[in-house]
Design a protein around this motif. Structure first.
Motif, PDB file in Angstrom:
ATOM      1  N   GLN A 114       0.830  -1.202   0.000  1.00  0.00           N
ATOM      2  CA  GLN A 114       0.000   0.000   0.000  1.00  0.00           C
ATOM      3  C   GLN A 114       0.864   1.252   0.000  1.00  0.00           C
ATOM      4  O   GLN A 114       0.564   2.235  -0.696  1.00  0.00           O
ATOM      5  CB  GLN A 114      -0.931  -0.014   1.212  1.00  0.00           C
ATOM      6  CG  GLN A 114      -2.038  -1.058   1.108  1.00  0.00           C
ATOM      7  CD  GLN A 114      -3.079  -0.917   2.204  1.00  0.00           C
ATOM      8  OE1 GLN A 114      -3.302   0.168   2.737  1.00  0.00           O
ATOM      9  NE2 GLN A 114      -3.724  -2.040   2.545  1.00  0.00           N
ATOM     10  N   ALA A 115       1.929   1.233   0.771  1.00  0.00           N
ATOM     11  CA  ALA A 115       2.821   2.392   0.793  1.00  0.00           C
ATOM     12  C   ALA A 115       3.447   2.617  -0.582  1.00  0.00           C
ATOM     13  O   ALA A 115       3.573   3.756  -1.050  1.00  0.00           O
ATOM     14  CB  ALA A 115       3.900   2.192   1.846  1.00  0.00           C
ATOM     15  N   VAL A 116       3.825   1.534  -1.238  1.00  0.00           N
ATOM     16  CA  VAL A 116       4.432   1.644  -2.569  1.00  0.00           C
ATOM     17  C   VAL A 116       3.442   2.224  -3.571  1.00  0.00           C
ATOM     18  O   VAL A 116       3.813   3.030  -4.437  1.00  0.00           O
ATOM     19  CB  VAL A 116       4.935   0.262  -3.026  1.00  0.00           C
ATOM     20  CG1 VAL A 116       5.258   0.270  -4.518  1.00  0.00           C
ATOM     21  CG2 VAL A 116       6.176  -0.138  -2.234  1.00  0.00           C
ATOM     22  N   GLU A 117       2.163   1.852  -3.458  1.00  0.00           N
ATOM     23  CA  GLU A 117       1.164   2.401  -4.371  1.00  0.00           C
ATOM     24  C   GLU A 117       1.046   3.916  -4.212  1.00  0.00           C
ATOM     25  O   GLU A 117       0.860   4.641  -5.188  1.00  0.00           O
ATOM     26  CB  GLU A 117      -0.190   1.729  -4.133  1.00  0.00           C
ATOM     27  CG  GLU A 117      -0.308   0.356  -4.759  1.00  0.00           C
ATOM     28  CD  GLU A 117      -0.035   0.390  -6.262  1.00  0.00           C
ATOM     29  OE1 GLU A 117      -0.620   1.259  -6.964  1.00  0.00           O
ATOM     30  OE2 GLU A 117       0.771  -0.436  -6.725  1.00  0.00           O
ATOM     31  N   GLU A 118       1.145   4.376  -2.973  1.00  0.00           N
ATOM     32  CA  GLU A 118       1.102   5.825  -2.753  1.00  0.00           C
ATOM     33  C   GLU A 118       2.308   6.492  -3.402  1.00  0.00           C
ATOM     34  O   GLU A 118       2.185   7.549  -4.047  1.00  0.00           O
ATOM     35  CB  GLU A 118       1.049   6.139  -1.262  1.00  0.00           C
ATOM     36  CG  GLU A 118       0.956   7.636  -0.981  1.00  0.00           C
ATOM     37  CD  GLU A 118       0.709   7.949   0.484  1.00  0.00           C
ATOM     38  OE1 GLU A 118       0.822   9.138   0.842  1.00  0.00           O
ATOM     39  OE2 GLU A 118       0.406   7.025   1.265  1.00  0.00           O
ATOM     40  N   LEU A 119       3.477   5.880  -3.270  1.00  0.00           N
ATOM     41  CA  LEU A 119       4.677   6.448  -3.898  1.00  0.00           C
ATOM     42  C   LEU A 119       4.577   6.426  -5.411  1.00  0.00           C
ATOM     43  O   LEU A 119       5.053   7.342  -6.092  1.00  0.00           O
ATOM     44  CB  LEU A 119       5.921   5.668  -3.448  1.00  0.00           C
ATOM     45  CG  LEU A 119       6.246   5.703  -1.951  1.00  0.00           C
ATOM     46  CD1 LEU A 119       7.488   4.856  -1.670  1.00  0.00           C
ATOM     47  CD2 LEU A 119       6.451   7.132  -1.477  1.00  0.00           C
ATOM     48  N   ARG A 120       3.964   5.366  -5.947  1.00  0.00           N
ATOM     49  CA  ARG A 120       3.815   5.275  -7.404  1.00  0.00           C
ATOM     50  C   ARG A 120       2.972   6.448  -7.926  1.00  0.00           C
ATOM     51  O   ARG A 120       3.242   6.998  -8.991  1.00  0.00           O
ATOM     52  CB  ARG A 120       3.173   3.940  -7.762  1.00  0.00           C
ATOM     53  CG  ARG A 120       3.250   3.600  -9.248  1.00  0.00           C
ATOM     54  CD  ARG A 120       2.371   2.410  -9.579  1.00  0.00           C
ATOM     55  NE  ARG A 120       2.683   1.257  -8.771  1.00  0.00           N
ATOM     56  CZ  ARG A 120       3.599   0.355  -9.082  1.00  0.00           C
ATOM     57  NH1 ARG A 120       4.322   0.502 -10.190  1.00  0.00           N
ATOM     58  NH2 ARG A 120       3.808  -0.688  -8.290  1.00  0.00           N
ATOM     59  N   ARG A 121       1.961   6.846  -7.142  1.00  0.00           N
ATOM     60  CA  ARG A 121       1.063   7.919  -7.597  1.00  0.00           C
ATOM     61  C   ARG A 121       1.765   9.281  -7.580  1.00  0.00           C
ATOM     62  O   ARG A 121       1.548  10.096  -8.468  1.00  0.00           O
ATOM     63  CB  ARG A 121      -0.185   7.969  -6.708  1.00  0.00           C
ATOM     64  CG  ARG A 121      -1.137   6.797  -6.938  1.00  0.00           C
ATOM     65  CD  ARG A 121      -2.489   7.065  -6.269  1.00  0.00           C
ATOM     66  NE  ARG A 121      -2.374   7.184  -4.815  1.00  0.00           N
ATOM     67  CZ  ARG A 121      -2.459   6.158  -3.982  1.00  0.00           C
ATOM     68  NH1 ARG A 121      -2.634   4.926  -4.466  1.00  0.00           N
ATOM     69  NH2 ARG A 121      -2.363   6.350  -2.681  1.00  0.00           N
ATOM     70  N   ILE A 122       2.614   9.515  -6.561  1.00  0.00           N
ATOM     71  CA  ILE A 122       3.246  10.833  -6.493  1.00  0.00           C
ATOM     72  C   ILE A 122       4.451  10.951  -7.420  1.00  0.00           C
ATOM     73  O   ILE A 122       4.925  12.048  -7.708  1.00  0.00           O
ATOM     74  CB  ILE A 122       3.659  11.186  -5.052  1.00  0.00           C
ATOM     75  CG1 ILE A 122       4.797  10.269  -4.576  1.00  0.00           C
ATOM     76  CG2 ILE A 122       2.470  11.094  -4.106  1.00  0.00           C
ATOM     77  CD1 ILE A 122       5.373  10.689  -3.238  1.00  0.00           C
TER      78      ILE A 122
END
Length: 632
Positions: A114-122
């Protein structure tokens, strides 16, 4: 900062300052955080340390917070983004941290995803800091998740703090940090936790190294030295991205200073290495380097009469004798190489064809391309059969090229008396050295081998057996025997009688004579003449040498005397044997029957030699003589 580096070999780019970092924290809120450290719940220590850390972050920092296991018991989906990654909001972070109440499981893998998905978006690089007091408890593989995210191009570094683990194996957490290009810290109390988090959010000086081959990561061993010396600072291994092990690119944490780096690839043949000298690590931030080992392939097909054949192949830098690498052909007759771009020469040494080496030069290998070459060794087969009396004969065989005179191959006949050779087309002669019988070498001349053809030749050596018995007075006698060809007078073989006094020869048919040298008695050589050996038959001969024993006692005034003794045949005047008396003044001889005289030279007194005449030795008897040197 992007970790996918440009194709330039030495590209330098300092990392952003600490204030400009994106920091994403993942905090363990599982039930085990109620465990105590120094009589204080771990969650209480974590809240206090995290609150202090947030208060010390620069005003322009960017930060976010995730937690897991803090809402429901036994729920592996209990993962929550408490503060989205954005401009630093100290109040929101502290409130969320202080509001945590551990309850549930430890779903580290899904929290990372989940944390990686947030980083992918930014779409910005970040440092992810995980604080956990335990391991994954929901069946996931957090190390593989970290590795997969970095392989997918998400730009982040993963730092992991193992807090209050006790005797728990931290391998899983260490693997996460390694796969994430970050650091693993262990903390056993509040002070160590505070120190670990301070280091995790700081931007340490270091080197980000990527090793590639044809545009893809490739495994390599890395050695770092103090600049201009052999003082090794660290060593590590970069992978070709096997999950959870050696990341590539990899961050190498180094103190500010100047270093030399040596890189050894593991997937490029030829012992190639690269050195980077004089890398300067700054006081703050990082530098990046990419080392490229782009390679091409060389495929060499070796055949014999068009079919695959076994061969050794040796690769050299073209125009030199500097060997780069070597390889056997496979079952398909192909030797495959991965080589740096350049020009090469290859020596091909066939193993199944008795042919000279073949040399190929000027082979050009380009990065990402395959160069294919082939060598064919046309050949024929030569089969030689050696027999004696129609039966297989053990023999050594030597094949020589008639034109060059050089030996082409050698071998031994098998149990069927046959040996097979695979040879280049040409004219040969075969020298045959029998081992099953005592025969001189034989020669098969002008054997012609044609491509793809079978040449068969045979040699028959008729032979027989000679059995000789040597005795004395009818008893076996130890003797050396020498068998001579009666026509050429050349020695055919030699041997010794055994305990039964017999010796056996297997020899080609012909006429022989046998010289017998007795070793059990002091007798001259005897010769057995007119020995005829016939094919597949046994010829027997015997020789008896009658003998007797002579015992002599030498004294001085009746006491034993040391003396030298010389026994002479009375008929021929030739010395038969010599000896010395022992401590008892006695000496004994075993000699053929006949008449002798004995000359005695005393050692212990001043006296002239004395001679005993007319000594007669009879078959099977003992003759005794005595002599006293009387000084009175």
């Amino acid at each position: 900062m992007r970790l996918v580096l440009a194709a330039l070999l030495f590209l330098t780019a300092p990392l952003a300052s600490a204030a400009e970092q994106n920091l994403l924290f993942i905090l363990d809120g599982s039930g085990s955080m109620w465990g105590r450290v120094d009589d204080t719940p771990k969650i209480s220590i974590a809240k206090e340390v995290m609150t202090e850390l947030v208060g010390e972050l620069p005003d322009d920092a960017r930060a976010g917070l995730y937690a897991y296991g803090h809402r429901e018991k036994g729920d592996c989906a209990d993962i929550e983004s408490l503060v989205a990654l954005g401009p630093l909001d100290r109040q929101a972070l502290v409130e969320r941290i202080q509001g945590l109440s551990p309850k549930g499981k430890t779903p580290i893998t899904d929290a990372v995803k989940q944390a990686v998905e947030e980083l992918r978006r930014i779409e910005e690089a970040a440092s992810v800091v995980l604080v956990s007091d335990g391991l994954e408890s929901c069946g996931g593989d957090p190390c593989a998740a970290v590795q997969a995210a970095r392989e997918a191009g998400v730009e982040f570094r993963m730092h992991v703090v193992g807090f209050g683990l006790g005797d728990t194996d931290a391998g899983q957490l260490q693997c996460m940090a390694r796969a994430g290009g970050g650091e693993y810290y262990t903390a056993a109390n509040a002070a160590e936790l505070s120190q670990a988090l301070q280091e995790a959010v700081a931007v340490k000086p270091g080197l980000i190294l990527e090793v590639t081959r044809n545009g893809e990561p490739t495994s390599a061993r890395v050695f770092v030295y103090l600049a201009g010396s052999d003082d090794e600072v660290l060593r590590d291994t970069l992978g070709d991205n096997p999950a959870g092990h050696a990341p590539n690119p990899m961050r190498l944490t180094l103190e500010p200073g100047e270093y030399d780096v040596r890189v050894l690839p593991e997937s490029v043949e030829g012992g190639q290495e690269r050195r980077i000298s004089g890398i300067t690590i700054p006081e703050e931030g990082e530098i990046e380097r990419t080392v490229d080992f782009s390679a091409g392939r060389l495929e060499l097909t070796v055949t014999a009469n068009g079919g695959p054949t076994d061969a050794r192949t040796y690769v050299y830098k073209d125009g030199t004798d500097n060997e780069v690498t070597r390889e056997h052909t496979g079952d398909d007759g192909v030797a495959r190489y991965s080589l740096p771009p350049g020009n090469y020469a290859v020596t091909v040494r066939p193993q199944e064809v008795a042919a000279p080496d073949r040399r190929l030069t000027g082979l050009s290998v380009a990065a990402g391309q395959t160069t294919r070459e082939s060598v064919d060794f046309s050949s024929g087969e030569l089969v030689v059969t050696v027999t004696t009396n129609g039966e297989p004969l053990d023999a050594r065989t030597y094949v020589h090229d008639v034109d060059s005179g050089k030996e082409a191959d050698r071998g031994s006949t098998g149990s069927d008396g046959t040996i097979s050779y695979t040879l280049p087309p040409g004219t040969y002669q075969v020298s045959i050295r029998p081992r099953g019988i005592a025969a001189p070498d034989r020669l098969i001349e002008r054997v012609v081998v044609e491509p793809g053809e079978l040449a068969e030749h045979s040699l028959e050596i008729p032979s027989g057996r000679l059995e000789v018995s040597v005795t004395t007075n009818g008893q076996p006698l130890d003797a050396r025997t020498y068998l001579l060809n009666a026509k050429t007078d050349q020695e055919a073989d030699r041997g010794s009688t055994g305990r039964d006094g017999a010796v056996v020869y297997a020899v080609p048919v012909g006429e022989y004579r046998l010289r017998v040298r007795p070793e059990g008695i002091a007798a001259p050589d005897r010769v057995i003449e007119d020995i005829v050996v016939e094919a597949d038959r046994t010829t027997t001969r015997s020789l008896d040498i009658p003998s007797g024993r002579l015992e002599v006692s030498v004294t001085h005034n009746g006491k034993p005397l040391k003396a030298r003794t010389y026994l002479v045949n009375a008929d021929t005047g030739k010395e038969t044997d010599r000896g010395r008396t022992g401590g008892d003044g006695a000496v004994a001889y075993k000699v053929p029957v006949g008449e002798y005289r004995l000359r005695i030279r005393p050692d212990g007194i001043e006296a002239p030699d004395e001679v005993i005449e007319g000594i007669v030795v009879r078959a099977g008897d003992t003759t005794r003589e005595s002599l006293d040197f009387d000084s009175g």
